[in-house]
Design a protein around this motif. Structure first.
Motif, PDB file in Angstrom:
ATOM      1  N   ASP A 296      22.715  51.490 -28.410  1.00 49.63           N
ATOM      2  CA  ASP A 296      21.742  52.746 -28.288  1.00 49.63           C
ATOM      3  C   ASP A 296      20.417  52.804 -29.231  1.00 49.63           C
ATOM      4  O   ASP A 296      19.456  53.330 -28.761  1.00 49.63           O
ATOM      5  CB  ASP A 296      23.146  53.971 -28.048  1.00 49.63           C
ATOM      6  N   PHE A 297      20.748  52.693 -30.407  1.00 49.66           N
ATOM      7  CA  PHE A 297      20.017  52.626 -31.102  1.00 49.66           C
ATOM      8  C   PHE A 297      19.098  51.823 -31.437  1.00 49.66           C
ATOM      9  O   PHE A 297      18.180  52.057 -32.050  1.00 49.66           O
ATOM     10  CB  PHE A 297      21.289  52.985 -32.874  1.00 49.66           C
ATOM     11  N   ALA A 298      19.173  50.065 -30.721  1.00 49.00           N
ATOM     12  CA  ALA A 298      18.679  49.190 -31.072  1.00 49.00           C
ATOM     13  C   ALA A 298      17.002  49.837 -29.568  1.00 49.00           C
ATOM     14  O   ALA A 298      16.026  50.009 -29.386  1.00 49.00           O
ATOM     15  CB  ALA A 298      18.401  48.141 -30.189  1.00 49.00           C
ATOM     16  N   ARG A 299      18.046  50.600 -28.461  1.00 46.63           N
ATOM     17  CA  ARG A 299      17.346  51.642 -27.747  1.00 46.63           C
ATOM     18  C   ARG A 299      16.131  52.141 -27.807  1.00 46.63           C
ATOM     19  O   ARG A 299      15.330  52.943 -27.908  1.00 46.63           O
ATOM     20  CB  ARG A 299      18.165  51.483 -26.342  1.00 46.63           C
ATOM     21  N   ASP A 300      17.349  53.507 -28.930  1.00 48.84           N
ATOM     22  CA  ASP A 300      16.151  54.805 -29.144  1.00 48.84           C
ATOM     23  C   ASP A 300      15.301  54.524 -29.565  1.00 48.84           C
ATOM     24  O   ASP A 300      13.944  54.569 -29.941  1.00 48.84           O
ATOM     25  CB  ASP A 300      16.922  55.501 -30.305  1.00 48.84           C
ATOM     26  N   LEU A 301      15.168  52.769 -30.923  1.00 50.76           N
ATOM     27  CA  LEU A 301      13.965  52.605 -31.765  1.00 50.76           C
ATOM     28  C   LEU A 301      13.099  51.742 -30.931  1.00 50.76           C
ATOM     29  O   LEU A 301      11.756  52.395 -32.085  1.00 50.76           O
ATOM     30  CB  LEU A 301      15.111  51.474 -32.806  1.00 50.76           C
ATOM     31  N   GLN A 302      13.264  51.419 -30.161  1.00 49.99           N
ATOM     32  CA  GLN A 302      11.918  50.704 -29.193  1.00 49.99           C
ATOM     33  C   GLN A 302      11.330  51.961 -28.260  1.00 49.99           C
ATOM     34  O   GLN A 302      10.328  52.063 -28.138  1.00 49.99           O
ATOM     35  CB  GLN A 302      11.902  49.547 -28.330  1.00 49.99           C
ATOM     36  N   SER A 303      11.975  53.267 -27.604  1.00 51.06           N
ATOM     37  CA  SER A 303      11.656  53.848 -27.165  1.00 51.06           C
ATOM     38  C   SER A 303      11.454  55.713 -27.015  1.00 51.06           C
ATOM     39  O   SER A 303      10.981  56.322 -26.658  1.00 51.06           O
ATOM     40  CB  SER A 303      12.709  53.683 -25.546  1.00 51.06           C
ATOM     41  N   ASP A 304      12.621  55.801 -28.087  1.00 49.68           N
ATOM     42  CA  ASP A 304      12.679  57.312 -28.349  1.00 49.68           C
ATOM     43  C   ASP A 304      11.975  57.679 -29.483  1.00 49.68           C
ATOM     44  O   ASP A 304      11.536  57.091 -30.651  1.00 49.68           O
ATOM     45  CB  ASP A 304      14.268  57.491 -29.347  1.00 49.68           C
ATOM     46  N   GLU A 305      11.342  58.447 -29.454  1.00 51.86           N
ATOM     47  CA  GLU A 305       9.407  59.335 -29.796  1.00 51.86           C
ATOM     48  C   GLU A 305      10.163  60.155 -31.097  1.00 51.86           C
ATOM     49  O   GLU A 305       9.339  59.374 -32.688  1.00 51.86           O
ATOM     50  CB  GLU A 305       8.801  60.140 -29.416  1.00 51.86           C
ATOM     51  N   ASP A 306      10.976  60.688 -31.326  1.00 50.47           N
ATOM     52  CA  ASP A 306      11.968  61.302 -32.609  1.00 50.47           C
ATOM     53  C   ASP A 306      13.061  59.934 -33.398  1.00 50.47           C
ATOM     54  O   ASP A 306      12.392  60.182 -33.938  1.00 50.47           O
ATOM     55  CB  ASP A 306      12.924  62.214 -31.935  1.00 50.47           C
ATOM     56  N   THR A 307      13.154  59.257 -32.676  1.00 47.42           N
ATOM     57  CA  THR A 307      13.995  58.055 -33.844  1.00 47.42           C
ATOM     58  C   THR A 307      12.726  57.361 -34.718  1.00 47.42           C
ATOM     59  O   THR A 307      13.254  57.043 -35.355  1.00 47.42           O
ATOM     60  CB  THR A 307      14.814  57.641 -32.439  1.00 47.42           C
ATOM     61  N   ARG A 308      11.334  57.408 -34.046  1.00 54.20           N
ATOM     62  CA  ARG A 308      10.628  56.268 -34.050  1.00 54.20           C
ATOM     63  C   ARG A 308      10.139  56.708 -35.007  1.00 54.20           C
ATOM     64  O   ARG A 308       9.340  56.507 -36.224  1.00 54.20           O
ATOM     65  CB  ARG A 308      10.085  55.505 -33.509  1.00 54.20           C
ATOM     66  N   ALA A 309       9.540  58.008 -34.466  1.00 50.45           N
ATOM     67  CA  ALA A 309       8.678  59.042 -36.464  1.00 50.45           C
ATOM     68  C   ALA A 309       9.777  59.240 -37.434  1.00 50.45           C
ATOM     69  O   ALA A 309       9.475  59.424 -38.504  1.00 50.45           O
ATOM     70  CB  ALA A 309       8.907  60.126 -35.075  1.00 50.45           C
ATOM     71  N   ARG A 310      11.608  59.602 -37.851  1.00 55.94           N
ATOM     72  CA  ARG A 310      12.378  59.419 -38.115  1.00 55.94           C
ATOM     73  C   ARG A 310      11.670  58.523 -39.418  1.00 55.94           C
ATOM     74  O   ARG A 310      11.710  57.764 -40.010  1.00 55.94           O
ATOM     75  CB  ARG A 310      13.679  59.416 -38.004  1.00 55.94           C
ATOM     76  N   VAL A 311      11.794  57.071 -38.694  1.00 54.09           N
ATOM     77  CA  VAL A 311      11.822  55.819 -39.218  1.00 54.09           C
ATOM     78  C   VAL A 311      10.802  55.502 -39.445  1.00 54.09           C
ATOM     79  O   VAL A 311      10.579  55.224 -40.878  1.00 54.09           O
ATOM     80  CB  VAL A 311      11.940  54.379 -38.194  1.00 54.09           C
ATOM     81  N   GLU A 312       9.223  56.017 -39.015  1.00 59.27           N
ATOM     82  CA  GLU A 312       8.162  55.890 -39.773  1.00 59.27           C
ATOM     83  C   GLU A 312       8.110  56.549 -41.077  1.00 59.27           C
ATOM     84  O   GLU A 312       7.868  56.371 -42.214  1.00 59.27           O
ATOM     85  CB  GLU A 312       7.005  56.798 -38.709  1.00 59.27           C
ATOM     86  N   ARG A 313       8.728  58.234 -41.569  1.00 59.41           N
ATOM     87  CA  ARG A 313       9.265  59.228 -41.905  1.00 59.41           C
ATOM     88  C   ARG A 313       9.319  58.823 -42.779  1.00 59.41           C
ATOM     89  O   ARG A 313       9.562  58.009 -44.723  1.00 59.41           O
ATOM     90  CB  ARG A 313       9.504  60.211 -41.876  1.00 59.41           C
ATOM     91  N   LEU A 314      10.557  57.839 -42.978  1.00 61.28           N
ATOM     92  CA  LEU A 314      11.459  56.410 -44.190  1.00 61.28           C
ATOM     93  C   LEU A 314      10.886  55.764 -45.007  1.00 61.28           C
ATOM     94  O   LEU A 314      10.940  55.508 -46.289  1.00 61.28           O
ATOM     95  CB  LEU A 314      13.096  56.385 -42.988  1.00 61.28           C
ATOM     96  N   LYS A 315      10.209  55.436 -44.160  1.00 67.05           N
ATOM     97  CA  LYS A 315       9.656  53.968 -44.168  1.00 67.05           C
ATOM     98  C   LYS A 315       8.432  54.634 -45.197  1.00 67.05           C
ATOM     99  O   LYS A 315       7.634  53.816 -46.753  1.00 67.05           O
ATOM    100  CB  LYS A 315       8.713  52.926 -43.043  1.00 67.05           C
ATOM    101  N   SER A 316       7.825  55.409 -45.884  1.00 68.38           N
ATOM    102  CA  SER A 316       7.134  55.616 -46.331  1.00 68.38           C
ATOM    103  C   SER A 316       7.392  56.660 -47.439  1.00 68.38           C
ATOM    104  O   SER A 316       6.806  56.273 -48.456  1.00 68.38           O
ATOM    105  CB  SER A 316       5.733  57.180 -45.253  1.00 68.38           C
ATOM    106  N   GLU A 317       8.544  57.056 -46.903  1.00 65.18           N
ATOM    107  CA  GLU A 317       9.364  57.567 -48.488  1.00 65.18           C
ATOM    108  C   GLU A 317       9.852  56.830 -49.847  1.00 65.18           C
ATOM    109  O   GLU A 317       9.445  56.541 -50.208  1.00 65.18           O
ATOM    110  CB  GLU A 317      10.515  58.772 -48.310  1.00 65.18           C
ATOM    111  N   VAL A 318      10.009  55.591 -49.259  1.00 66.72           N
ATOM    112  CA  VAL A 318      10.711  54.628 -49.517  1.00 66.72           C
ATOM    113  C   VAL A 318       9.127  53.999 -50.138  1.00 66.72           C
ATOM    114  O   VAL A 318       9.332  53.681 -51.506  1.00 66.72           O
ATOM    115  CB  VAL A 318      11.140  53.676 -48.500  1.00 66.72           C
TER     116      VAL A 318
END
Length: 449
Positions: A296-318
């Motif tokens: 489910d997490f792999a599917r959310d990473l590809q299609s869920d806009e909220d999950t993808r936005a969170r990952v991008e924010r985490l990437k920028s913070e890191v």
């Protein structure tokens, strides 16, 4: 007749020749008048003296022949006088022509004399145009390079092991030199900026999701789960007191202590049993729950806009953390040290592979006609581009260089190099003039007879 001898211009400057005390002129800007040039000028002066001596000789012969003719010496005196007279005319005409190239004869302002000093700039411009049209044209450069056959020659040269070793060593030296010149701080800043900019420009969540989905589908995550279960079991066995203390420490204050201990022991045993079963049972329900969560997490990473936005924010913070930037910047130091060490070691994989590649390239260029034509075409195109693009600059260099020369010294230098041959023109003019005069006099006497 002495006045017809070229007067040597006074030497400008204060340098003295060690051999004979002749004063050498100071070189003009961008123009060198060397001791070798002065030696050539001495040869020119010797030839001038010879040509002038021949002129004086025929003048003396003419005077004696006329004196003899007047004294009734006979018909031969007329022939000698005619030949000597024509020889003087030829010598004087050629003296005037040769002298007019470099200076005004006898200092007289005669038009079209002192050609080199007065026309120096025009000669430089004409020389530049001549070079540009006849040497720096694309067709000439391409034809010349094609005739040379650089591809085949380069292939034969590179296929020699000794030459391959030399090229490899030179490349290693150049690489070390380039790495030495580069400042680590500048390169680290560039590398850090490039990595950060690239990471910011690319969304990573879909890629991570696709990779995770494939890993889960192939069961590649099972080893990670096994490792986590083993480490969790070992940790629980080693830290049983810590687990029970944590459980009893969170109990209400009004419960008896022995009850808290019993609850802690029970919780610990259940937790240990759960982890043990999960470790030993590949089909444990918890493992299935992990699989479903990861899917489910792999599917959310590809299609869920909220999950993808969170990952991008985490990437920028890191990426924005100073520690991460320091790690990125330190990559250059490691890479630089590795490359320098490999370049210095003759038996390193880098140098061995480079040498093998050079030998392979040389062999291919020797055997593969298509590759040779391709290399020749690249070189021809590059040379033609340089020549056609910078032709005006090259010809301007010739024109401006000649224009910057001092007129008197330019004339002096050119005369030093070609003056000796020009004096032969005077000698030839004297001889040819004498023969022509003799022939004309003879023909006139025969026709008059």
């Amino acid at each position: 007749m002495k006045r017809f001898h070229e007067e040597e211009p006074a030497a400008a400057g204060g340098g003295a020749n060690a051999a004979d005390g002749v004063m050498l002129p100071e070189p003009a800007a961008g123009f060198t008048y060397s001791a070798a040039d002065e030696e050539k000028r001495r040869g020119v002066r010797r030839m001038k003296a010879l040509a002038t001596g021949l002129l004086l000789t025929v003048a003396l012969v003419y005077a004696l022949a006329k004196w003899a003719q007047a004294g009734g010496a006979g018909g031969w005196a007329g022939y000698v006088a005619a030949a000597a007279e024509a020889g003087m005319v030829g010598a004087l005409a050629d003296w005037f022509a040769v002298t007019a190239l470099f200076r005004r004869p006898m200092g007289l302002p005669i038009p079209h004399t002192a050609i080199i000093p007065t026309k120096k700039d025009q000669l430089g411009q004409s020389l530049g145009e001549f070079v540009g049209e006849n040497f720096l044209s694309g067709g000439v450069v391409r034809m010349r390079l094609r005739a040379v056959g650089i591809g085949s020659r380069l292939g034969a040269w590179l296929s020699d092991p000794a030459h391959a070793d030399r090229v490899t060593a030179e490349l290693a030296t150049a690489l070390r030199g380039a790495l030495t010149v580069l400042r680590d701080s500048d390169v680290q800043a560039v590398v850090g900026e490039a990595i950060t900019r690239r990471a910011d420009a690319v969304e990573i969540a879909p890629g991570i999701g696709a990779t995770l989905e494939k890993v889960v589908a192939d069961g590649g995550h099972h080893r990670v789960v096994d490792l986590v279960c083993v480490r969790a079991h070992d940790w629980l066995v080693t830290h049983s007191d810590s687990v029970m203390s944590a459980v009893t420490g969170g109990a209400p204050g009004w419960t008896p202590r022995f009850v808290d201990r019993k609850v802690g022991e029970r919780v610990y045993k259940e937790l240990l049993r759960f982890v043990t079963e999960m470790r030993d049972m590949p089909d444990h329900p918890a493992r299935g729950a992990v699989d479903r969560f990861l899917t489910d997490f792999a599917r959310d990473l590809q299609s869920d806009e909220d999950t993808r936005a969170r990952v991008e924010r985490l990437k920028s913070e890191v990426l924005g953390r100073g520690e991460v930037q320091d790690v990125i910047a330190s990559v250059w130091s490691s890479v630089r040290a590795m490359i320098v060490a490999a370049a210095e070691d003759e038996r390193s994989e880098l140098r061995l592979r480079t040498r093998a590649s050079i030998l392979s390239l040389g062999a291919r260029m020797t055997e593969d006609e298509r590759l040779r034509r391709k290399v020749d075409g690249w070189l021809e195109d590059a040379a033609v581009y340089v020549v056609t693009t910078y032709r005006d600059e090259i010809t301007a260099l010739i024109t401006e260089t000649v224009a910057g020369w001092d007129a008197e010294q330019t004339s002096r230098k050119i005369e030093a190099h070609i003056g000796r041959d020009l004096q032969f023109i005077r000698i030839n003019g004297t001889v040819v003039g004498a023969l022509a005069g003799l022939l004309i006099y003879t023909a006139s006497r025969l026709l008059g007879a």
